[in-house]
Design a protein around this motif. Structure first.
Motif, PDB file in Angstrom:
ATOM      1  N   MET A   9      -3.983  -6.246  -2.068  1.00 26.06           N
ATOM      2  CA  MET A   9      -3.715  -7.629  -1.674  1.00 26.06           C
ATOM      3  C   MET A   9      -3.462  -8.455  -2.929  1.00 26.06           C
ATOM      4  O   MET A   9      -4.197  -8.329  -3.921  1.00 26.06           O
ATOM      5  CB  MET A   9      -4.886  -8.225  -0.899  1.00 26.06           C
ATOM      6  N   ARG A  10      -2.434  -9.281  -2.895  1.00 26.35           N
ATOM      7  CA  ARG A  10      -2.096 -10.144  -4.019  1.00 26.35           C
ATOM      8  C   ARG A  10      -2.030 -11.592  -3.513  1.00 26.35           C
ATOM      9  O   ARG A  10      -1.346 -11.880  -2.528  1.00 26.35           O
ATOM     10  CB  ARG A  10      -0.763  -9.733  -4.627  1.00 26.35           C
TER      11      ARG A  10
ATOM     12  N   GLY B 158       0.815  -1.200   0.000  1.00 23.70           N
ATOM     13  CA  GLY B 158       0.000   0.000   0.000  1.00 23.70           C
ATOM     14  C   GLY B 158       0.851   1.252   0.000  1.00 23.70           C
ATOM     15  O   GLY B 158       2.082   1.193   0.031  1.00 23.70           O
ATOM     16  N   ASP B 159       0.179   2.391  -0.056  1.00 28.95           N
ATOM     17  CA  ASP B 159       0.868   3.667   0.000  1.00 28.95           C
ATOM     18  C   ASP B 159      -0.092   4.717   0.541  1.00 28.95           C
ATOM     19  O   ASP B 159      -1.313   4.605   0.396  1.00 28.95           O
ATOM     20  CB  ASP B 159       1.397   4.083  -1.379  1.00 28.95           C
TER      21      ASP B 159
ATOM     22  N   LEU C 275     -13.154   0.623  -5.470  1.00 28.53           N
ATOM     23  CA  LEU C 275     -12.405  -0.506  -6.007  1.00 28.53           C
ATOM     24  C   LEU C 275     -11.470   0.036  -7.077  1.00 28.53           C
ATOM     25  O   LEU C 275     -11.874   0.302  -8.206  1.00 28.53           O
ATOM     26  CB  LEU C 275     -13.338  -1.565  -6.594  1.00 28.53           C
ATOM     27  N   ASP C 276     -10.209   0.193  -6.724  1.00 34.16           N
ATOM     28  CA  ASP C 276      -9.233   0.779  -7.630  1.00 34.16           C
ATOM     29  C   ASP C 276      -8.689  -0.257  -8.611  1.00 34.16           C
ATOM     30  O   ASP C 276      -8.436   0.045  -9.769  1.00 34.16           O
ATOM     31  CB  ASP C 276      -8.095   1.390  -6.807  1.00 34.16           C
ATOM     32  N   GLN C 277      -8.499  -1.483  -8.146  1.00 36.54           N
ATOM     33  CA  GLN C 277      -8.039  -2.580  -8.993  1.00 36.54           C
ATOM     34  C   GLN C 277      -8.691  -3.884  -8.544  1.00 36.54           C
ATOM     35  O   GLN C 277      -9.010  -4.055  -7.377  1.00 36.54           O
ATOM     36  CB  GLN C 277      -6.512  -2.743  -8.931  1.00 36.54           C
TER      37      GLN C 277
ATOM     38  N   ILE D 223      -6.425  -7.438  -5.627  1.00 36.42           N
ATOM     39  CA  ILE D 223      -7.465  -6.456  -5.320  1.00 36.42           C
ATOM     40  C   ILE D 223      -6.795  -5.261  -4.663  1.00 36.42           C
ATOM     41  O   ILE D 223      -5.895  -5.425  -3.839  1.00 36.42           O
ATOM     42  CB  ILE D 223      -8.540  -7.032  -4.364  1.00 36.42           C
ATOM     43  N   ARG D 224      -7.215  -4.046  -5.048  1.00 39.29           N
ATOM     44  CA  ARG D 224      -6.711  -2.843  -4.382  1.00 39.29           C
ATOM     45  C   ARG D 224      -7.842  -1.850  -4.183  1.00 39.29           C
ATOM     46  O   ARG D 224      -8.628  -1.606  -5.101  1.00 39.29           O
ATOM     47  CB  ARG D 224      -5.587  -2.185  -5.191  1.00 39.29           C
ATOM     48  N   LEU D 225      -7.937  -1.298  -2.978  1.00 35.18           N
ATOM     49  CA  LEU D 225      -8.892  -0.250  -2.660  1.00 35.18           C
ATOM     50  C   LEU D 225      -8.160   1.081  -2.601  1.00 35.18           C
ATOM     51  O   LEU D 225      -6.986   1.144  -2.243  1.00 35.18           O
ATOM     52  CB  LEU D 225      -9.579  -0.535  -1.318  1.00 35.18           C
ATOM     53  N   GLY D 226      -8.864   2.155  -2.952  1.00 34.74           N
ATOM     54  CA  GLY D 226      -8.240   3.468  -2.941  1.00 34.74           C
ATOM     55  C   GLY D 226      -9.243   4.556  -2.608  1.00 34.74           C
ATOM     56  O   GLY D 226     -10.455   4.386  -2.759  1.00 34.74           O
TER      57      GLY D 226
END
Length: 563
Positions: free
Chosen positions: A194-195, A131-132, A234-236, A206-209
């Motif tokens: 998360m990968r 994350g960042d 849901l960013d990715q 999955i990535r949230l932003g």
């Protein structure tokens, strides 16, 4: 954990062997046993007080074992000079020493939770998180000579349609802020991904932003709003299949699979669709790479118009992309990477409707779905509706309009990057990007864009546009991609974007606050405060290429972290 368990087993075995050896020998080697236990203390296997207790107990038991053996065993015959005789130690004594040492050390390992290999299920080891978090203070400065009559067409489409007949209403269309500065706007970007490695070939991610809205080009959230809670998007979310090291297939909402710059695609932009990529080494210094992709930009509503008996035709907009490139390390500390891409934005342009009698109760017109789902500003626009005036009041009947893109977009994209080492570990990156819209047809576009909402006009009211864009950027510093404390670099560049060189909805949202019809420079620097903690200062200065005066300067001060 595995390392500690192996070290524990080795330590226990050596202690048992040493203690048993001390009990078996005629002259026990106390120093060897003590040194071994001290070594286990230094390695963190045993604590000091436990080690001392172990030494005291082992010495007592060894002494007792020797006394028992001396009282029960027959007196050995004297041996020849230099001959070593080993006394017998009962098996029960050896087992007691071994079991007690093993029990005490393993009990400590379990208590400290470093010797339990089956604590977590297997799938946990196949999942990674990253994350960042970025904190930004942004200031926006507008020229006092800017025009104050620049229409906010994105808002017009969102809140419209807008009545363009001045005889039926006097309300102004939505207008952009062009003169009032905005200082000290605190903004936040936070992303968590998360990968999961499903198998050696399959991966799910999955990535949230964060984000102030559903904009595809920014995950930055403006703070404030009465301390209200902030949205997560849901960013990715994608699946990746890698049958070989050189070949990869991805489907879902994925990171940008192409080599590109923010001249065309924002760094925050993710792609919905399918993509296949390859990376094939031709030699030690040369490699070829490429990508093919198909991405649905927008599906029209199945029920449009919602309150009409006759539904509109499906207006499905797609982006098809193909790219081929190479990377060449032609000399020590010198690498050139280049790629040529072609992007066809299928049916993204607007379409004029069939004659539409809104005055007679028609709920919508059959081209309404051709307006862009998201736009920033800069593209030449056209009115979508062919409205039939009310015959009873032809001059005063309302003319509610939406707008769409006047040009087609088939973009040829050339990218070049050269990384080199100068001196004293000083690195330089030189980067260039050139775009041309092969779908641009000035004559056709001029015919389509006529109307009350025509934009990109010169002083005589004629439309001015263009089909090309380019960018140059140079980065100089101790590192080009900062990761460690003390890394630094400086960067500077220039952009020139004609109105219809590319769709204005997908590029960088900071330069000229997004979109096309802009030119100007940018500069700044990065410094690594700590490992994975980066400070950035950036200044972007831009103005219009054609049309009404519109100059914007943006200052961004950032603290970036990643984990």
């Amino acid at each position: 954990m595995i390392c500690k368990v192996n070290r524990l087993a080795l330590g226990v075995g050596l202690v048992i062997a040493s203690l048993a050896g001390s009990a078996l020998a005629q002259t026990p080697s106390q120093n060897a046993t003590v040194n071994l236990i001290r070594l286990l203390v230094q390695q963190g296997v045993l604590k000091q007080d436990q080690a001392q207790a172990l030494i005291d107990q082992a010495e007592a038991e060894a002494t007792q074992a020797r006394q028992t053996a001396a009282n029960t065993a027959p007196v050995p015959a004297p041996g020849a000079p230099g001959e070593v005789r080993v006394q017998y130690v009962p098996a029960i004594v050896r087992e007691q020493i071994r079991d007690q040492v093993k029990a005490e050390v393993i009990a400590q390992a379990k208590q400290e939770n470093w010797a339990q290999p089956n604590t977590f299920p297997d799938w946990v080891s196949r999942i990674t998180f990253e994350g960042d978090v970025r904190l930004r203070n942004e200031s926006r400065f507008y020229s006092g000579s800017n025009s104050n009559e620049i229409v906010d067409f994105a808002e017009l489409n969102n809140s419209g349609p807008y009545d363009v007949n001045p005889n039926s209403g006097s309300q102004l269309p939505p207008l952009l802020n062009t003169r009032e500065d905005r200082e000290n706007m605190l903004r936040l970007r936070a992303r968590m991904g998360m990968r999961a490695a499903l198998s050696p070939q399959w991966t799910a991610a999955i990535r949230l932003g964060t984000g102030s809205d559903s904009s595809p080009v920014s995950t930055t959230q403006t703070l404030g709003g009465g301390f209200d809670k902030k949205d997560l998007w849901l960013d990715q979310g994608y699946l990746n299949y890698r049958p070989t090291k050189e070949l990869s297939f991805t489907g879902g909402r994925m990171p940008n699979p192409f080599m590109s710059t923010d001249l065309l695609y924002s760094n925050d932009l993710n792609f919905d669709g399918l993509a296949g990529s390859f990376n094939h080494p031709l030699s030690r210094d040369l490699a070829m790479f490429g990508t093919l992709g198909a991405f649905p930009v927008e599906y029209s509503s199945d029920s449009a118009s919602s309150d009409g008996f006759n539904k509109e035709d499906s207006e499905n907009k797609w982006l098809y992309g193909a790219q081929l490139g190479a990377s060449w390390a032609f000399a020590p500390d010198n690498n050139i990477k280049g790629a040529l891409a072609y992007y066809q934005f299928d049916d993204i342009e607007g379409r004029r409707s069939n004659p539409c009698a809104i005055y007679d109760g028609a709920p919508a017109c059959d081209s309404d779905e051709t307006r862009p789902a998201f736009m920033q500003k800069g593209n030449t626009l056209m009115e979508l509706r062919d409205l039939v005036p009310d015959p009873s009041a032809p001059t005063t009947s309302p003319q509610p309009q939406f707008v769409g893109l006047a040009s087609e977009f088939n973009v040829l994209d050339l990218n070049l990057v050269w990384d080199t080492l100068l001196f004293d570990d000083l690195k330089l990156r030189s980067q260039g990007n050139y775009l041309v819209n092969l779908g641009y047809d000035e004559g056709k576009m001029r015919k389509r864009s006529a109307g009350a909402l025509a934009n990109n006009l010169d002083e005589n009211g004629d439309i001015e546009s263009g089909d090309s864009a380019w960018m140059l950027q140079f980065t100089l510093g101790s590192a080009l991609d900062l990761k460690k404390r003390g890394d630094w670099n400086l960067f500077a560049g220039y952009k020139y974007i004609e109105p219809d060189a590319l769709p204005d909805g997908f590029n960088d949202s900071s330069f000229h606050l997004g979109g096309t019809n802009a030119k100007g420079y940018f500069l700044g620097g990065n410094y690594g405060i700590e490992d994975n903690v980066l400070a950035t200062a950036r200044w972007l200065s831009s103005e219009e290429v054609y049309g009404a005066p519109f100059a914007i300067d943006v200052l961004q001060l950032e603290l970036n972290t990643r984990f």
